[in-house]
Design a protein around this motif. Structure first.
Motif, PDB file in Angstrom:
ATOM      1  N   TYR A  51     128.409-109.824  86.912  1.00 56.13           N
ATOM      2  CA  TYR A  51     129.211-109.449  88.088  1.00 56.13           C
ATOM      3  C   TYR A  51     129.253-107.927  88.231  1.00 56.13           C
ATOM      4  O   TYR A  51     129.054-107.376  89.327  1.00 56.13           O
ATOM      5  CB  TYR A  51     130.620-110.006  87.937  1.00 56.13           C
ATOM      6  N   ARG A 109     124.599 -97.074  92.779  1.00 56.73           N
ATOM      7  CA  ARG A 109     125.720 -97.874  93.267  1.00 56.73           C
ATOM      8  C   ARG A 109     127.037 -97.391  92.665  1.00 56.73           C
ATOM      9  O   ARG A 109     127.066 -96.804  91.591  1.00 56.73           O
ATOM     10  CB  ARG A 109     125.536 -99.353  92.901  1.00 56.73           C
ATOM     11  N   ASP A 120     125.816-106.669  89.463  1.00 57.01           N
ATOM     12  CA  ASP A 120     125.184-107.146  90.688  1.00 57.01           C
ATOM     13  C   ASP A 120     126.100-107.201  91.907  1.00 57.01           C
ATOM     14  O   ASP A 120     125.615-107.387  93.015  1.00 57.01           O
ATOM     15  CB  ASP A 120     124.600-108.543  90.441  1.00 57.01           C
ATOM     16  N   HIS A 121     127.401-107.070  91.715  1.00 60.21           N
ATOM     17  CA  HIS A 121     128.314-107.186  92.858  1.00 60.21           C
ATOM     18  C   HIS A 121     128.193-105.969  93.766  1.00 60.21           C
ATOM     19  O   HIS A 121     128.315-104.829  93.328  1.00 60.21           O
ATOM     20  CB  HIS A 121     129.752-107.307  92.353  1.00 60.21           C
ATOM     21  N   ILE A 122     127.931-106.209  95.029  1.00 59.00           N
ATOM     22  CA  ILE A 122     127.816-105.096  96.001  1.00 59.00           C
ATOM     23  C   ILE A 122     128.695-105.340  97.221  1.00 59.00           C
ATOM     24  O   ILE A 122     128.360-104.983  98.337  1.00 59.00           O
ATOM     25  CB  ILE A 122     126.358-104.886  96.428  1.00 59.00           C
ATOM     26  N   GLY A 123     129.833-105.994  97.006  1.00 57.98           N
ATOM     27  CA  GLY A 123     130.807-106.137  98.080  1.00 57.98           C
ATOM     28  C   GLY A 123     130.898-107.502  98.704  1.00 57.98           C
ATOM     29  O   GLY A 123     131.682-107.713  99.638  1.00 57.98           O
ATOM     30  N   GLU A 124     130.072-108.468  98.213  1.00 61.35           N
ATOM     31  CA  GLU A 124     130.126-109.805  98.806  1.00 61.35           C
ATOM     32  C   GLU A 124     131.499-110.441  98.576  1.00 61.35           C
ATOM     33  O   GLU A 124     132.116-110.269  97.530  1.00 61.35           O
ATOM     34  CB  GLU A 124     129.052-110.719  98.197  1.00 61.35           C
ATOM     35  N   GLU A 125     131.955-111.184  99.553  1.00 64.76           N
ATOM     36  CA  GLU A 125     133.232-111.880  99.422  1.00 64.76           C
ATOM     37  C   GLU A 125     133.055-113.093  98.512  1.00 64.76           C
ATOM     38  O   GLU A 125     132.114-113.870  98.652  1.00 64.76           O
ATOM     39  CB  GLU A 125     133.730-112.328 100.795  1.00 64.76           C
ATOM     40  N   ASN A 126     133.981-113.242  97.543  1.00 65.80           N
ATOM     41  CA  ASN A 126     133.974-114.385  96.627  1.00 65.80           C
ATOM     42  C   ASN A 126     132.655-114.504  95.862  1.00 65.80           C
ATOM     43  O   ASN A 126     132.157-115.603  95.599  1.00 65.80           O
ATOM     44  CB  ASN A 126     134.249-115.697  97.382  1.00 65.80           C
ATOM     45  N   TYR A 127     132.087-113.369  95.495  1.00 64.87           N
ATOM     46  CA  TYR A 127     130.815-113.392  94.772  1.00 64.87           C
ATOM     47  C   TYR A 127     131.009-113.901  93.346  1.00 64.87           C
ATOM     48  O   TYR A 127     131.945-113.497  92.649  1.00 64.87           O
ATOM     49  CB  TYR A 127     130.211-111.996  94.728  1.00 64.87           C
ATOM     50  N   THR A 128     130.127-114.768  92.894  1.00 63.44           N
ATOM     51  CA  THR A 128     130.073-115.196  91.495  1.00 63.44           C
ATOM     52  C   THR A 128     128.611-115.222  91.066  1.00 63.44           C
ATOM     53  O   THR A 128     127.739-115.614  91.848  1.00 63.44           O
ATOM     54  CB  THR A 128     130.689-116.596  91.276  1.00 63.44           C
ATOM     55  N   ASN A 181     125.064-116.302  89.354  1.00 61.93           N
ATOM     56  CA  ASN A 181     124.363-117.570  89.233  1.00 61.93           C
ATOM     57  C   ASN A 181     124.671-118.184  87.866  1.00 61.93           C
ATOM     58  O   ASN A 181     124.411-117.565  86.830  1.00 61.93           O
ATOM     59  CB  ASN A 181     122.849-117.339  89.372  1.00 61.93           C
TER      60      ASN A 181
END
Length: 401
Positions: free
Chosen positions: A232, A215, A235-243, A245
């Motif tokens: 973050y 990645r 694990d962030h792979i482009g999701e909008e407003n990802y936070t 767990n």
């Protein structure tokens, strides 16, 4: 140390008779310890045929190959009683800190000696999070590794790499008293390195993880806590407003806190030994990472994961334990040279359980329950330790093997 042939009336002393010479020595006891160098006074002539390397005429040596009963320094930072399951930071019970504190707050306590005020904590957290960003060259550095390079190998190398970017932190370049002058400038330089090391540690670890996953790297976000920022970045792979767990954030923060200091374990001793040469702090931390890498230290976490994967599912646990008894298999994560209990880790485990079912977690629970009912393991005091409970189902992003 008293003169040979003298005895002491003080109860705070040790009387030693050297049967080689017939001399009697008195050695002071301070804080329930004796000085190893005191035995240098116990000299004897070299016997015929004795190895010259024994150097008996230069005094008696103290041998403790595994540092099983050697105190190398005095400290008020951490206290451990493994048999009783006691761990205290600066006098605070770890249970209290895990419940009421955060990892960074406890880190401040360990470093500076007291819990921070609200303003001190705000400043400390802000500086650490602001120092999470790395130089753009770091991306190229990580991409130079093979896709299947071990994360700890990359992390060790990355810390050493950082040392080349901060000449201000290097006593070899700035003078041997860089960190010992005690003035405001010296303390400020020391603080900056603390912020950088803690802040960049999670960023570098996340970069090592993402190389393994193929990645792109993620810039540390703003507005998240230390543990949440780490999750973050992994694990962030482009999701909008990802936070991340929040249950996993709390579990990870608690695990960070619990592992923050364990007296003079292998990696801490390595850092102190390396730092004593006045090398830059990043090189000292790299040396500590190399020590942590091994399966008899931090690598024990990975050994537990591999063991659970090899077991496969709860139904296979009985057969695995029988193989352990026959010494056909190795039981990882049970027993410890210092810690005999690991009850505190069950808190983060409970957080992990609430994130959903996972066969690896179910296997871990089944292994724990079966071993704790088996007389073979009970007699040998082979209870699960901290390494056992730091397993993949808690924070699956972290455990890349």
């Amino acid at each position: 140390m008293g003169q040979p042939g003298q005895t002491s009336t003080s109860q705070d002393s040790l009387t030693v008779r050297d049967n080689r010479t017939g001399k009697v020595y008195t050695i002071p006891i301070v804080d329930n310890a004796i000085s190893a160098t005191a035995f240098k006074d116990l000299k004897a002539p070299r016997k015929a045929g004795e190895r010259a390397e024994n150097e008996t005429e230069k005094g008696l040596r103290v041998q403790d190959k595994g540092f099983l009963n050697t105190a190398v320094m005095q400290s008020t930072i951490t206290y451990i009683d493994g048999d009783a399951g006691v761990l205290r930071y600066r006098g605070y019970p770890i249970e209290q800190l895990a419940e009421q504190s955060t990892h960074l707050e406890s880190a401040y306590l360990l470093i500076y000696g007291s819990l921070p005020s609200a303003s001190q904590y705000t400043h400390f957290e802000r500086e650490i999070l602001n120092h999470g960003v790395t130089h753009s060259d770091a991306a190229q550095f990580f991409r130079s590794f093979r896709y299947d390079a071990h994360p700890m190998s990359m992390l060790t190398s990355a810390f050493a790499m950082l040392g080349s970017y901060y000449s201000e932190a290097n006593p070899s370049l700035q003078g041997q008293r860089l960190y010992t002058q005690g003035d405001a400038a010296s303390l400020a330089t020391m603080d900056r390195q603390i912020y950088r090391i803690i802040g960049k540690a999670t960023t570098l670890a996340a970069m090592a993880y993402r190389i393994r996953q193929g990645r792109e790297f993620v810039i540390p976000p703003t507005g998240l806590s230390y543990a949440a920022s780490f999750l973050y970045q992994m694990d962030h792979i482009g999701e909008e407003n990802y936070t991340p767990n929040p249950i996993l954030v709390k579990a990870l923060d608690t695990l960070f806190l619990i592992h923050a200091d364990h007296e003079l374990n292998a990696s801490c001793t390595t850092v102190l030994q390396t730092g004593s040469s006045l090398v830059d702090p990043y090189s000292a931390i790299a040396a500590g990472c190399a020590s942590l890498y091994g399966p008899l230290h931090g690598g024990a976490n990975e050994a537990v994961i591999r063991m659970l994967i090899s077991i496969g599912k709860p139904d296979n646990v009985p057969a695995f334990l029988e193989a352990v008894k026959k010494r056909e298999k190795v039981l990882s994560g049970f027993g410890h040279r210092v810690y005999k209990t690991a009850t505190l880790i069950h808190g983060p485990l409970a957080f992990g359980c609430r994130t959903g079912q996972d066969q690896l977690l179910e296997t871990a629970m089944a292994l724990h329950d079966a071993a704790m009912k088996d007389e073979y393991f009970i007699k040998r005091r082979l209870a699960p330790n901290v390494d056992f409970w730091c397993v993949r189902p808690l924070i699956p992003q972290c455990c890349v093997i």
